[in-house]
Design an enzyme around this catalytic site. Structure first.
Site, PDB file in Angstrom:
ATOM      1  N   GLY A  49       0.760  -1.248   0.000  1.00  0.00           N
ATOM      2  CA  GLY A  49       0.000   0.000   0.000  1.00  0.00           C
ATOM      3  C   GLY A  49       0.789   1.296   0.000  1.00  0.00           C
ATOM      4  CD1 TRP A  51       4.406   2.755  -4.795  1.00  0.00           C
ATOM      5  CD2 TRP A  51       3.568   2.624  -6.875  1.00  0.00           C
ATOM      6  NE1 TRP A  51       5.444   2.494  -5.651  1.00  0.00           N
ATOM      7  CE2 TRP A  51       4.967   2.407  -6.923  1.00  0.00           C
ATOM      8  CE3 TRP A  51       2.828   2.570  -8.056  1.00  0.00           C
ATOM      9  CZ2 TRP A  51       5.636   2.157  -8.142  1.00  0.00           C
ATOM     10  CZ3 TRP A  51       3.493   2.325  -9.260  1.00  0.00           C
ATOM     11  CH2 TRP A  51       4.883   2.127  -9.292  1.00  0.00           C
ATOM     12  CG  ASP A  69      -1.780  -6.703  -4.632  1.00  0.00           C
ATOM     13  OD1 ASP A  69      -0.849  -5.935  -4.939  1.00  0.00           O
ATOM     14  OD2 ASP A  69      -1.614  -7.942  -4.472  1.00  0.00           O
ATOM     15  CG  ASP A 109       5.419  -1.398  -7.890  1.00  0.00           C
ATOM     16  OD1 ASP A 109       6.384  -1.585  -8.660  1.00  0.00           O
ATOM     17  OD2 ASP A 109       5.538  -1.318  -6.654  1.00  0.00           O
ATOM     18  CE  LYS A 149       7.658  -4.243 -10.168  1.00  0.00           C
ATOM     19  NZ  LYS A 149       7.816  -4.241  -8.700  1.00  0.00           N
TER      20      LYS A 149
HETATM   21  C1  LIG Z   1       5.953  -4.891  -5.707  1.00  0.00           C
HETATM   22  S1  LIG Z   1       4.365  -5.272  -5.139  1.00  0.00           S
HETATM   23  C2  LIG Z   1       3.552  -3.722  -5.182  1.00  0.00           C
HETATM   24  C3  LIG Z   1       3.997  -2.751  -4.108  1.00  0.00           C
HETATM   25  C4  LIG Z   1       3.093  -1.525  -4.044  1.00  0.00           C
HETATM   26  N1  LIG Z   1       3.258  -0.662  -5.207  1.00  0.00           N
HETATM   27  C5  LIG Z   1       3.387  -0.694  -2.827  1.00  0.00           C
HETATM   28  O1  LIG Z   1       3.934   0.387  -2.978  1.00  0.00           O
HETATM   29  O2  LIG Z   1       3.054  -1.111  -1.717  1.00  0.00           O
HETATM   30  C6  LIG Z   1       3.658  -6.106  -6.503  1.00  0.00           C
HETATM   31  C7  LIG Z   1       2.217  -6.586  -6.253  1.00  0.00           C
HETATM   32  O3  LIG Z   1       1.645  -7.029  -7.496  1.00  0.00           O
HETATM   33  C8  LIG Z   1       0.616  -7.940  -7.152  1.00  0.00           C
HETATM   34  N2  LIG Z   1       0.176  -8.691  -8.327  1.00  0.00           N
HETATM   35  C9  LIG Z   1       0.916  -9.505  -9.131  1.00  0.00           C
HETATM   36  N3  LIG Z   1       0.142 -10.078 -10.079  1.00  0.00           N
HETATM   37  C10 LIG Z   1      -1.129  -9.601  -9.882  1.00  0.00           C
HETATM   38  C11 LIG Z   1      -2.376  -9.826 -10.527  1.00  0.00           C
HETATM   39  N4  LIG Z   1      -2.480 -10.672 -11.566  1.00  0.00           N
HETATM   40  N5  LIG Z   1      -3.479  -9.178 -10.068  1.00  0.00           N
HETATM   41  C12 LIG Z   1      -3.378  -8.332  -9.004  1.00  0.00           C
HETATM   42  N6  LIG Z   1      -2.224  -8.081  -8.345  1.00  0.00           N
HETATM   43  C13 LIG Z   1      -1.119  -8.713  -8.765  1.00  0.00           C
HETATM   44  C14 LIG Z   1       1.295  -8.819  -6.088  1.00  0.00           C
HETATM   45  O4  LIG Z   1       0.319  -9.488  -5.296  1.00  0.00           O
HETATM   46  C15 LIG Z   1       2.124  -7.789  -5.294  1.00  0.00           C
HETATM   47  O5  LIG Z   1       1.474  -7.405  -4.098  1.00  0.00           O
END
Ligand SMILES: C[S@@+](CC[C@H](N)C(=O)[O-])C[C@H]1O[C@@H](n2cnc3c(N)ncnc32)[C@H](O)[C@@H]1O
Length: 193
Positions: A49, A51, A69, A109, A149
């Site tokens: 969370g 962002w 997410d 992200d 990303k």
């Molecule tokens: C690097 S983290 C994001 C961090 C976030 N931007 C923050 O600042 O807290 C990447 C996230 O992408 C989510 N994710 C990956 N594939 C996904 C999908 N198909 N649908 C939804 N979320 C996904 C993962 O569960 C993970 O929590």
């Protein structure tokens, strides 16, 4: 995922951010001014969370933020932020409309589960970003902004040309807060055609 306890980790902890990733977005936003007061912002892959925390402050109470997410978001957020726990591949365009309308900014992200095999991981990341581009096609306003990303590797060139078809300007960004040994890189498209 291994937690890197570097300068940004400690800074995030001190400033109440859920993750150090907030500083990647902050750096890109400071340079390109992508998020403005009153904006409607869709944040794909928003857990834990950080962002959402950064964006909710930038857009203020007159703005709207929708996060999505697979994982829950367990921090307290202001009322102009909503979160859906779901897989983006299972959501419809209707589910992702913000207050029934289009987004000024879409952020992703999202990262796939990595295998350690660089070509396979870059391809998985590309598939996620293709889905984001499809969603952006329906959900992003004209002149809107998309930040995703990506992983460095072969599919990055394809992703860049997909972005060039959709946006007036396309930039690659590697924020200082993104570890230099990491293959991640961000693609920013501004001025949706
Ligand atoms: C690097 S983290 C994001 C961090 C976030 N931007 C923050 O600042 O807290 C990447 C996230 O992408 C989510 N994710 C990956 N594939 C996904 C999908 N198909 N649908 C939804 N979320 C996904 C993962 O569960 C993970 O929590």
């Amino acid at each position: 995922m291994k937690k890197i306890k570097d300068h940004y980790f400690h800074k995030a902890r001190k400033n109440g951010y859920a993750a150090r990733s907030a500083y990647k977005l902050e750096e890109i936003d400071k340079k390109y001014r992508i998020i403005r007061k009153g904006n409607a912002v869709l944040d794909l892959g928003c857990s834990p969370g950080s962002w959402l925390q950064y964006v909710s402050k930038k857009v203020g109470e007159s703005g709207h933020v929708l996060g999505v997410d697979l994982q829950p978001v367990n921090i307290s957020l202001p009322p102009h932020v909503k979160v859906i726990q779901a897989d983006i591949f299972e959501l419809t365009v209707n589910d992702l409309q913000i207050e029934g309308g289009l987004a000024d900014v879409i952020l992703s992200d999202m990262a796939p589960k990595t295998s350690g095999i660089q070509t396979a991981d870059a391809q998985r990341s590309y598939m996620l970003n293709k889905k984001v581009l499809d969603l952006a096609d329906d959900l992003l306003s004209q002149q809107g902004t998309l930040l995703v990303k990506a992983f460095q590797g072969k599919p990055l060139d394809e992703l860049r040309s997909d972005f060039r078809e959709m946006f007036d300007q396309v930039k690659l960004c590697k924020p200082k807060s993104s570890r230099s040994e990491s293959v991640e890189i961000f693609i920013l498209g501004t001025g949706r055609k």
